[in-house]
Write an enzyme that holds these catalytic residues in place. Sequence first.
Site, PDB file in Angstrom:
ATOM      1  N   ASP A  65       0.437   0.925  13.529  1.00  0.00           N
ATOM      2  CA  ASP A  65       0.691  -0.403  12.956  1.00  0.00           C
ATOM      3  C   ASP A  65       1.599  -0.414  11.729  1.00  0.00           C
ATOM      4  OD1 ASP A  65      -1.032   0.911  11.236  1.00  0.00           O
ATOM      5  OD2 ASP A  65      -2.157  -0.874  10.712  1.00  0.00           O
ATOM      6  N   HIS A  66       1.805   0.736  11.116  1.00  0.00           N
ATOM      7  CA  HIS A  66       2.549   0.708   9.857  1.00  0.00           C
ATOM      8  C   HIS A  66       4.056   0.777  10.079  1.00  0.00           C
ATOM      9  CE1 HIS A  66      -1.138   0.956   7.651  1.00  0.00           C
ATOM     10  NE2 HIS A  66      -0.557   1.263   6.510  1.00  0.00           N
ATOM     11  N   ASP A 120      -7.272   4.856   4.701  1.00  0.00           N
ATOM     12  CA  ASP A 120      -6.382   3.872   4.078  1.00  0.00           C
ATOM     13  C   ASP A 120      -7.159   3.211   2.955  1.00  0.00           C
ATOM     14  OD1 ASP A 120      -3.728   2.104   4.683  1.00  0.00           O
ATOM     15  OD2 ASP A 120      -5.328   0.909   3.805  1.00  0.00           O
ATOM     16  N   ARG A 380       0.416  -4.654  -3.597  1.00  0.00           N
ATOM     17  CA  ARG A 380       0.903  -3.672  -4.584  1.00  0.00           C
ATOM     18  C   ARG A 380       2.326  -3.997  -5.013  1.00  0.00           C
ATOM     19  NH1 ARG A 380      -2.077   1.193  -1.595  1.00  0.00           N
ATOM     20  NH2 ARG A 380      -3.975   0.964  -2.798  1.00  0.00           N
ATOM     21  N   SER A 543      -2.253   3.981  -2.823  1.00  0.00           N
ATOM     22  CA  SER A 543      -2.507   4.335  -1.424  1.00  0.00           C
ATOM     23  C   SER A 543      -3.335   5.609  -1.303  1.00  0.00           C
ATOM     24  CB  SER A 543      -1.158   4.523  -0.726  1.00  0.00           C
ATOM     25  OG  SER A 543      -1.318   5.234   0.466  1.00  0.00           O
ATOM     26  N   ARG A 545      -2.908   7.948   0.720  1.00  0.00           N
ATOM     27  CA  ARG A 545      -2.186   8.991   1.460  1.00  0.00           C
ATOM     28  C   ARG A 545      -2.399  10.373   0.848  1.00  0.00           C
ATOM     29  NH1 ARG A 545       3.370   6.362  -0.460  1.00  0.00           N
ATOM     30  NH2 ARG A 545       2.153   4.592   0.216  1.00  0.00           N
TER      31      ARG A 545
HETATM   32 FE1  F3S Z   1      -0.296  -2.110   5.702  1.00  0.00          FE
HETATM   33 FE2  F3S Z   1       0.394  -2.852   3.311  1.00  0.00          FE
HETATM   34 FE3  F3S Z   1      -1.962  -3.340   4.227  1.00  0.00          FE
HETATM   35  S1  F3S Z   1       0.922  -0.932   4.263  1.00  0.00           S
HETATM   36  S2  F3S Z   1      -2.463  -1.719   5.648  1.00  0.00           S
HETATM   37  S3  F3S Z   1      -0.076  -4.204   5.006  1.00  0.00           S
HETATM   38  S4  F3S Z   1      -1.475  -2.559   2.198  1.00  0.00           S
END
Ligand code: F3S
Length: 659
Positions: A65-66, A120, A380, A543, A545
């Site tokens: 999805d990203h 996440d 963010r 994040s 990550r």
């Molecule tokens: Fe995607 Fe941004 Fe949310 S990267 S999971 S929409 S914080």
Amino acid sequence: MPKNLSRKILEAHLAQPSEMIPGEEIYLKVDQTLTHDINAVMTYLAFEQIGLDKTQVETSVSYLDHNLLYMDFKTPDDHIYLQSIAKKYGVYVSRPGNGICHAVHVARFGVPGKLSMGGDSHTPHGGSIGMMCIGVGGMDVATAMTGVPMRLKMPQIIKVNLTGKLRPGCSAKDVILEMLRRNTVKGGLGKIYEYVGPGAATLEVEDRVTITNMGAELGATTSIFPADEQVRKFMKSVGREDQYIELLPDEGAEYDGQIDINLSELEPLIACPHQPDNVCKVSEVEQKPVQQVLIGGCTNGSYKDIAKAALVLKGHHVHENVSCTCIVDSKQIYKQLLKDGYIDMMLDAGVRFLELACGPCCAIGQTPATNGVAVRTTNRNFRGRSGNPNALVYLVSPETAAVCAITDRFTTAEEIMGEDVKILDTIHTPELFPEDNDSLLIAPIEDQEEREKVEVVKGPNIAFLPVPDAPEQHLECRVSLKATDNISTDDITPASAEFSSMRSNIPLMSQYCYHRYDPTFAERARELGRSIIIGGENYGQGSSREHAAINPMYLGVKAVIAKSMARIHKGNLVNHGVIPMIFEDPADYDKIDQMDEIVIDNLRDQMAARVVEITDKTKGITFRAKLELSDDELAVILCGGQLRYLKNELVQRGVIKEA
Ligand code: F3S
């Protein structure tokens, strides 16, 4: 003793010890795991190495999805690998186009009272339906998938008592921005925020998701609302009312602290560059011409959010100097918005619709221009997070974003709509979304023999998972970087389509470690061979990550000494064998410079005592740093990271034969 909701859910999942004391380690049985494409390859590479034949939790879901921008072979390589490995290990796959992980997860898999761990930081989105959802690093997800209970420092549980009712033109985004204004980006460290009170009852689940999702920006362990009538209505709307259970705090429940917010008193707020807690009223912000507006994303891409933005835009045009884009957070919601005419309203106003994916939120497309002012409903606004370090990103609600797109300046919906702003209050989550046929969801293979036949496809972008060495007794090295306060994981591992597609390939990605913050770092660290990093306050925020730990480790970083550290990043450092240390006296930070020569004798023995004496040979001084680590965390580092530690543990438990 009357119990709060968080305590009830944690107790129901407690593996050990028998008591839960804030600040002490607890171990929790995990029901669900969530991963997404730009972080997950490392998770599944680790799970492969462990040698189990399937995930051991009730439900594991892998979201693609990203990054849906296939600039070259790398991201499609990742997606094909992730789809094949999911089949092999009994994991659901949410395919590109189904929507953003958190929105899809809460709608298709969320169940009140369950405990979910996601790779996440915005996993707490699911707290909106009374679920305990915690963001962690990828190695922690791999660990949970083995069935081993999750390690967590028992948080304090803070009651957020909401009273009153939001005024038209104000929304849940203003609630979480108010929380950030009051508590800052590190105010939530070691805390769960439990939102209760008559004001909470007025918020629908689609409002609550914004608050629980963006609780991550407070540094909180998680945020949660009760599973009440609003949750029942939501579960019904997504066709899963049968999985609803009521879950409320007991009358008179005790908490470790309390925050009071009267929703009626809130005004539209805005987080100014470059931190989500740099919040003021929209009416008071210094005016600048707006160049770009982004409506949607996981924080504010719900039906209510987009429908409200559409009503603001109805009959207007996006200003000719503004580029306005929109990301709806799931296919199911997109269909409903289409049906109800809101997509048309926005198209007529000149809004461009993007794929149902994270995209620009993590710098995959729509990077603002040089010195561009971007108004976004995402969560963010760190420098560079949008892909351009000199862009100025402001965070607002969807109604405020929509009106900024019309006027080309910071404006509230009320300023443009006057009395008509009340129409925004007529927008509610539909009673029943169109049935989702789950055409983009692949269910796991139940039959073990069938799973064994699945071939895992590894294209050239899928490299190896580096495993750290155990620390030696004597560490002599230089300071490869002296970093300032609030270093985010975006600073350490930059976001963008280009960099995100490298996350499966650590030798390649590590070359870009700290690329936007200090482009000379990677080369310097590699040349030094081994080094340490000095950090300020709140090191590693943002994040989840784990690449922000893996890449420095791969470049030879042995320890990070900071004034304070964000929870998830600290866990990632531990998992990947980098020693997280905290200055005993924060004033020592000022005495050390980049490239100073550092010596630590008897490191392993000193680590056991949790206080390490460090000599800066260049300055001729000695200072001390603390290790705020549990016994298990210490053991993980001493044995060379979580993968080695976990395999040893699974051998001892008789789950696998050899480490
Ligand atoms: Fe995607 Fe941004 Fe949310 S990267 S999971 S929409 S914080």
